[in-house]
Design a protein around this motif. Structure first.
Motif, mmCIF file in Angstrom:
data_model
loop_
_atom_site.group_PDB
_atom_site.id
_atom_site.type_symbol
_atom_site.label_atom_id
_atom_site.label_comp_id
_atom_site.label_asym_id
_atom_site.label_seq_id
_atom_site.Cartn_x
_atom_site.Cartn_y
_atom_site.Cartn_z
ATOM 1 N N VAL A 3 0.801 -1.134 0.021
ATOM 2 C CA VAL A 3 0.090 0.009 -0.105
ATOM 3 C C VAL A 3 0.918 1.325 -0.129
ATOM 4 C CG1 VAL A 3 -1.890 -1.151 1.099
ATOM 5 C CG2 VAL A 3 -0.259 0.148 2.442
ATOM 6 N N THR A 4 2.003 0.993 0.180
ATOM 7 C CA THR A 4 2.981 2.439 0.668
ATOM 8 C C THR A 4 3.692 2.480 -0.699
ATOM 9 O OG1 THR A 4 4.638 1.052 1.247
ATOM 10 C CG2 THR A 4 3.237 2.011 3.092
ATOM 11 N N LYS A 5 3.872 1.699 -1.645
ATOM 12 C CA LYS A 5 4.721 1.981 -2.900
ATOM 13 C C LYS A 5 3.867 2.586 -3.874
ATOM 14 C CE LYS A 5 4.796 -2.622 -4.720
ATOM 15 N NZ LYS A 5 5.591 -3.957 -4.833
ATOM 16 N N PRO A 6 4.636 3.439 -4.904
ATOM 17 C CA PRO A 6 3.804 3.967 -6.058
ATOM 18 C C PRO A 6 3.272 2.855 -6.766
ATOM 19 C CG PRO A 6 6.054 4.890 -5.715
ATOM 20 C CD PRO A 6 5.994 3.794 -5.051
ATOM 21 N N TRP A 7 2.058 3.355 -7.690
ATOM 22 C CA TRP A 7 1.191 2.292 -8.145
ATOM 23 C C TRP A 7 1.586 2.526 -9.667
ATOM 24 C CZ3 TRP A 7 -1.254 -2.009 -7.268
ATOM 25 C CH2 TRP A 7 -2.025 -2.343 -7.682
ATOM 26 N N TYR A 8 2.709 1.746 -9.972
ATOM 27 C CA TYR A 8 3.343 2.028 -11.450
ATOM 28 C C TYR A 8 4.154 0.935 -11.894
ATOM 29 C CZ TYR A 8 5.384 4.537 -15.420
ATOM 30 O OH TYR A 8 5.586 5.096 -16.581
ATOM 31 N N MET A 9 4.176 0.712 -13.154
ATOM 32 C CA MET A 9 5.422 -0.018 -13.875
ATOM 33 C C MET A 9 5.907 0.729 -14.967
ATOM 34 S SD MET A 9 2.977 -3.021 -15.732
ATOM 35 C CE MET A 9 4.272 -3.857 -16.863
ATOM 36 N N TYR A 57 -1.707 -1.081 -14.771
ATOM 37 C CA TYR A 57 -1.696 0.238 -13.628
ATOM 38 C C TYR A 57 -2.534 1.176 -14.177
ATOM 39 C CZ TYR A 57 1.706 -2.602 -11.405
ATOM 40 O OH TYR A 57 2.412 -3.507 -10.562
ATOM 41 N N GLU A 58 -3.582 1.733 -13.470
ATOM 42 C CA GLU A 58 -4.209 2.694 -13.998
ATOM 43 C C GLU A 58 -3.338 4.036 -13.615
ATOM 44 O OE1 GLU A 58 -8.515 3.171 -13.035
ATOM 45 O OE2 GLU A 58 -8.359 1.015 -12.508
ATOM 46 N N LEU A 59 -3.542 5.165 -14.449
ATOM 47 C CA LEU A 59 -2.802 6.238 -14.148
ATOM 48 C C LEU A 59 -3.798 7.253 -13.654
ATOM 49 C CD1 LEU A 59 -0.339 6.344 -17.079
ATOM 50 C CD2 LEU A 59 0.189 5.515 -14.842
ATOM 51 N N ARG A 60 -3.468 8.559 -13.413
ATOM 52 C CA ARG A 60 -4.194 9.653 -13.047
ATOM 53 C C ARG A 60 -5.192 9.694 -14.376
ATOM 54 N NH1 ARG A 60 -2.776 12.015 -8.305
ATOM 55 N NH2 ARG A 60 -0.894 11.512 -7.337
ATOM 56 N N SER A 70 0.271 5.554 -4.577
ATOM 57 C CA SER A 70 0.105 4.356 -3.951
ATOM 58 C C SER A 70 -1.510 3.955 -4.343
ATOM 59 C CB SER A 70 -0.117 4.427 -2.360
ATOM 60 O OG SER A 70 -1.265 5.284 -1.931
ATOM 61 N N VAL A 71 -1.771 2.626 -3.892
ATOM 62 C CA VAL A 71 -2.740 1.957 -4.385
ATOM 63 C C VAL A 71 -3.970 2.652 -3.644
ATOM 64 C CG1 VAL A 71 -2.817 -0.092 -2.803
ATOM 65 C CG2 VAL A 71 -4.006 -0.050 -5.064
ATOM 66 N N ILE A 72 -3.746 3.076 -2.415
ATOM 67 C CA ILE A 72 -4.632 3.798 -1.693
ATOM 68 C C ILE A 72 -5.210 5.300 -2.118
ATOM 69 C CG2 ILE A 72 -5.072 4.890 0.762
ATOM 70 C CD1 ILE A 72 -4.811 1.821 0.668
ATOM 71 N N GLU A 73 -4.423 5.844 -2.828
ATOM 72 C CA GLU A 73 -4.912 6.898 -3.797
ATOM 73 C C GLU A 73 -5.587 6.758 -4.995
ATOM 74 O OE1 GLU A 73 -2.002 10.713 -4.079
ATOM 75 O OE2 GLU A 73 -1.826 9.491 -5.921
ATOM 76 N N TYR A 161 -2.812 8.189 5.860
ATOM 77 C CA TYR A 161 -2.863 8.191 4.419
ATOM 78 C C TYR A 161 -4.146 8.107 3.811
ATOM 79 C CZ TYR A 161 1.987 9.368 4.707
ATOM 80 O OH TYR A 161 3.383 9.991 5.169
ATOM 81 N N VAL A 162 -4.991 7.219 4.408
ATOM 82 C CA VAL A 162 -6.375 6.793 3.893
ATOM 83 C C VAL A 162 -7.376 8.098 4.136
ATOM 84 C CG1 VAL A 162 -8.372 5.392 3.895
ATOM 85 C CG2 VAL A 162 -6.054 4.550 4.037
#
Length: 176
Positions: A3-9, A57-60, A70-73, A161-162
């Motif tokens: 949950v803490t790492k960026p949601w990206y590849m 991975y969905e982007l903004r 993060s996946v939380i965002e 962070y949630v």
């Protein structure tokens, strides 16, 4: 750590070729996404996650190709997007049921709400919930989930962070 790492590849070679050829607008991306909204765009660049299918991975959703921190965002934006369906033109009714509520309490309440909203009688049987009867009788959106023991640092990170204001709109609340 999940949950803490960026949601990206990183984009793979097929996606990089699309970007280098300035063909982002014409790209035929997975599941109907645009190039700027998902990584990877092409199935050929997607690694397969066993049991889940292609990695994605969905982007903004603003075309910036920026990742979520993060996946939380990402979850926050997806919740808000889902709730916005209530305001779509043509929406007659909106019922924000949670899967765990339907699973524990059954689908009777949802079917009744749908019948009232549409004027049609359901042609299926409601499922029984798996929760004990005294829990099924509680109103939906009340927290009835029991948690395993979680590490203190995880609870602290989630509490910080949630976006609990958004989470509360779908019946989730921070631990007390």
């Amino acid at each position: 750590e999940f949950v803490t790492k960026p949601w990206y590849m990183e984009r793979g070679p097929v996606d990089r070729n699309i970007a280098d050829a300035n063909a982002r607008r014409d790209a035929d991306c997975i599941e109907g996404y645009s190039f700027g909204d998902v990584v990877p765009c092409t199935p050929g660049d997607a690694g397969v996650v066993e049991g889940l299918g292609d990695a994605k991975y969905e982007l903004r959703p603003n075309g910036s190709e920026r990742a979520y921190s993060s996946v939380i965002e990402l979850r926050r934006d997806n919740i808000l997007n889902h709730l916005s369906v209530a305001d779509f033109e043509g929406t007659r009714a909106f019922f924000p049921y949670r899967f765990e509520d339907l699973n524990s309490q059954g689908t009777g309440g949802l079917l009744k709400s749908l019948e009232e909203a549409t004027g049609f009688k359901a042609r299926c049987e409601a499922t029984m919930g798996r929760a004990p009867k005294h829990l099924r009788e509680r109103r939906r959106l009340k927290p009835i989930v029991y948690h395993d023991e979680l590490p203190d640092d995880y609870i602290q990170w989630m509490s910080q962070y949630v976006d609990w204001e958004v989470e509360s709109q779908i019946g989730y609340f921070p631990r007390q």
